[in-house]
Design a protein around this motif. Structure first.
Motif, short mmCIF file in Angstrom:
data_model
loop_
_atom_site.label_atom_id
_atom_site.label_comp_id
_atom_site.label_asym_id
_atom_site.label_seq_id
_atom_site.Cartn_x
_atom_site.Cartn_y
_atom_site.Cartn_z
N GLY A 163 35.24 42.87 35.24
CA GLY A 163 35.73 41.54 35.59
C GLY A 163 34.67 40.47 35.38
O GLY A 163 33.51 40.74 35.11
N ASP A 164 35.12 39.20 35.48
CA ASP A 164 34.19 38.08 35.30
C ASP A 164 34.65 36.89 36.11
O ASP A 164 35.79 36.83 36.59
CB ASP A 164 34.08 37.71 33.82
CG ASP A 164 35.41 37.27 33.22
OD1 ASP A 164 35.90 36.17 33.57
OD2 ASP A 164 35.98 38.04 32.41
N LEU A 165 33.76 35.94 36.25
CA LEU A 165 34.05 34.67 36.92
C LEU A 165 33.69 33.56 35.95
O LEU A 165 32.51 33.40 35.58
CB LEU A 165 33.24 34.54 38.21
CG LEU A 165 33.41 33.23 39.00
CD1 LEU A 165 34.84 33.10 39.49
CD2 LEU A 165 32.43 33.17 40.16
N LEU A 166 34.69 32.83 35.50
CA LEU A 166 34.50 31.74 34.52
C LEU A 166 33.80 32.26 33.26
O LEU A 166 32.96 31.58 32.67
CB LEU A 166 33.68 30.60 35.14
CG LEU A 166 34.29 29.94 36.39
CD1 LEU A 166 33.36 28.87 36.94
CD2 LEU A 166 35.65 29.36 36.07
N GLY A 167 34.15 33.49 32.87
CA GLY A 167 33.60 34.06 31.65
C GLY A 167 32.29 34.81 31.83
O GLY A 167 31.83 35.45 30.88
N VAL A 168 31.69 34.73 33.01
CA VAL A 168 30.43 35.42 33.26
C VAL A 168 30.73 36.71 34.01
O VAL A 168 31.33 36.68 35.09
CB VAL A 168 29.47 34.56 34.10
CG1 VAL A 168 28.14 35.29 34.30
CG2 VAL A 168 29.24 33.21 33.43
N PRO A 169 30.35 37.88 33.47
CA PRO A 169 30.66 39.16 34.12
C PRO A 169 30.09 39.24 35.53
O PRO A 169 29.01 38.71 35.81
CB PRO A 169 30.00 40.19 33.19
CG PRO A 169 29.90 39.51 31.87
CD PRO A 169 29.67 38.06 32.17
N TYR A 170 30.82 39.92 36.41
CA TYR A 170 30.35 40.10 37.79
C TYR A 170 28.97 40.77 37.82
O TYR A 170 28.13 40.44 38.66
CB TYR A 170 31.35 40.94 38.57
CG TYR A 170 32.66 40.25 38.87
CD1 TYR A 170 32.68 38.90 39.24
CD2 TYR A 170 33.87 40.93 38.77
CE1 TYR A 170 33.89 38.27 39.51
CE2 TYR A 170 35.08 40.30 39.05
CZ TYR A 170 35.08 38.97 39.43
OH TYR A 170 36.27 38.33 39.69
#
Length: 320
Positions: A163-170
């Motif tokens: 998964g990611d947040l705004l394209g940045v992986p967790y």
């Protein structure tokens, strides 16, 4: 004239060595990036940068704990085995939920850290010997708990690994947050100052009334916990628990990242920013060799050469 030239040459050499130790890792990263931009096909792409960042995250997390240990003039050789132990515990307790399983895995790393710290601080065993013993025992216990590879089929772990947040992986976000936290601890807290004082001179720190034993235990607990977190994240990314191979030679990569980043093996100094750059350098070096069809064994040889150069620079500077 000759003596005058030598007198002038000595400070110049010391300045070069100081610059090499303090900023050489950033120059190395820049050189590798430039080389790959020019000579490596398909290197400049968002997907490739994402892959590189995800792969370097576990190494960076382990290196953060290693930096603390080296800062006290110690070392933690058990980090790879802690990763293996954490993946075994995660797999065994996954039926109780992903977060409880992850917490159990981290607790396992903390227990190993307590054992390392107790042997070093209270028994007086040398760090390299104590952590070597736990390296062997930890990997053995991991294989007893989980003798073979096992798939990790859990939506929570899958989301953490991919998964990611705004394209940045967790995984990258967690590694960055831990790096910022460790930088704050080293620079702004009493614990950080105590770590540096103990690494500079353990005897002087003891005479000054610092809680040397307690700090050493805390340092190795942090190293064990961070290695366990790295093991959980690596398992989530791979969607499989493999205590046989997970974390193998991770101690080499972590030590390389720390030493190349400017933290001397003699202790008394911890450079978190340099450690981050060192981890990136190791990842870029590995990627460069692989993408240019060199065998994986060359990566280990290259890492060894980088360590020798970094230690040489620090040793020569210390002699001046």
């Amino acid at each position: 004239m000759t003596e005058l030239a030598l007198a002038r040459g000595a400070p110049d050499r010391d300045r070069v060595l100081r610059l090499l130790q303090d900023y050489g890792v950033y120059g190395g990263v820049a050189v590798l990036l430039l080389f790959n931009f020019v000579f490596t096909p398909h290197f400049v792409s968002a997907e490739n940068f994402r892959t590189q960042a995800v792969q370097v995250a576990p190494v960076l997390i382990v290196a953060l704990g290693m930096a603390l240990a080296i800062g006290t003039e110690g070392v933690d050789l058990s980090v790879g085995s802690v990763m293996a132990l954490s993946t075994s515990l995660l797999s065994l307790y996954l039926g109780y939920g992903p977060w409880l399983a992850a917490l159990t895995a981290v607790v396992g790393g903390i227990v190993v850290g307590v054992a390392n710290g107790a042997l070093i601080a209270f028994v007086g065993v040398q760090p390299i010997v104590a952590t070597l013993a736990l390296m062997v025992a930890g990997r053995g216990l991991a294989l007893v708990l989980l003798p073979q590879l096992k798939d990790v089929r859990d939506p929570g772990m899958a989301a953490l690994g991919s998964g990611d947040l705004l394209g940045v992986p967790y995984l990258v976000l967690i590694a960055a947050a831990l790096a910022l936290l460790m930088a704050f601890v080293v620079r702004r807290t009493t614990l950080g100052r105590q770590v540096l004082a103990i690494g500079d001179s353990r005897a002087a720190a003891r005479l000054a009334g610092l809680p040397v034993r307690r700090v050493l235990v805390v340092v190795y607990v942090c190293s064990g916990a961070l290695a366990a977190i790295a093991g959980v994240l690596a398992t989530a990314r791979l969607t499989a628990s493999d205590p046989t191979s997970l974390g193998t030679l991770m101690e080499l990569s972590a030590i390389t990242a720390v030493v190349v980043g400017g933290t001397p093996l003699s202790g008394g100094r911890v450079r978190i920013g340099g450690t981050v750059a060192g981890a990136v350098l190791i990842q870029l070096l590995t990627t460069t060799l692989i993408k240019h069809d060199l065998p994986p064994s060359w990566t280990q040889i290259a890492q060894a050469a980088v360590i020798v150069l970094a230690v040489y620079a620090a040793r020569e500077r210390g002699r001046r």
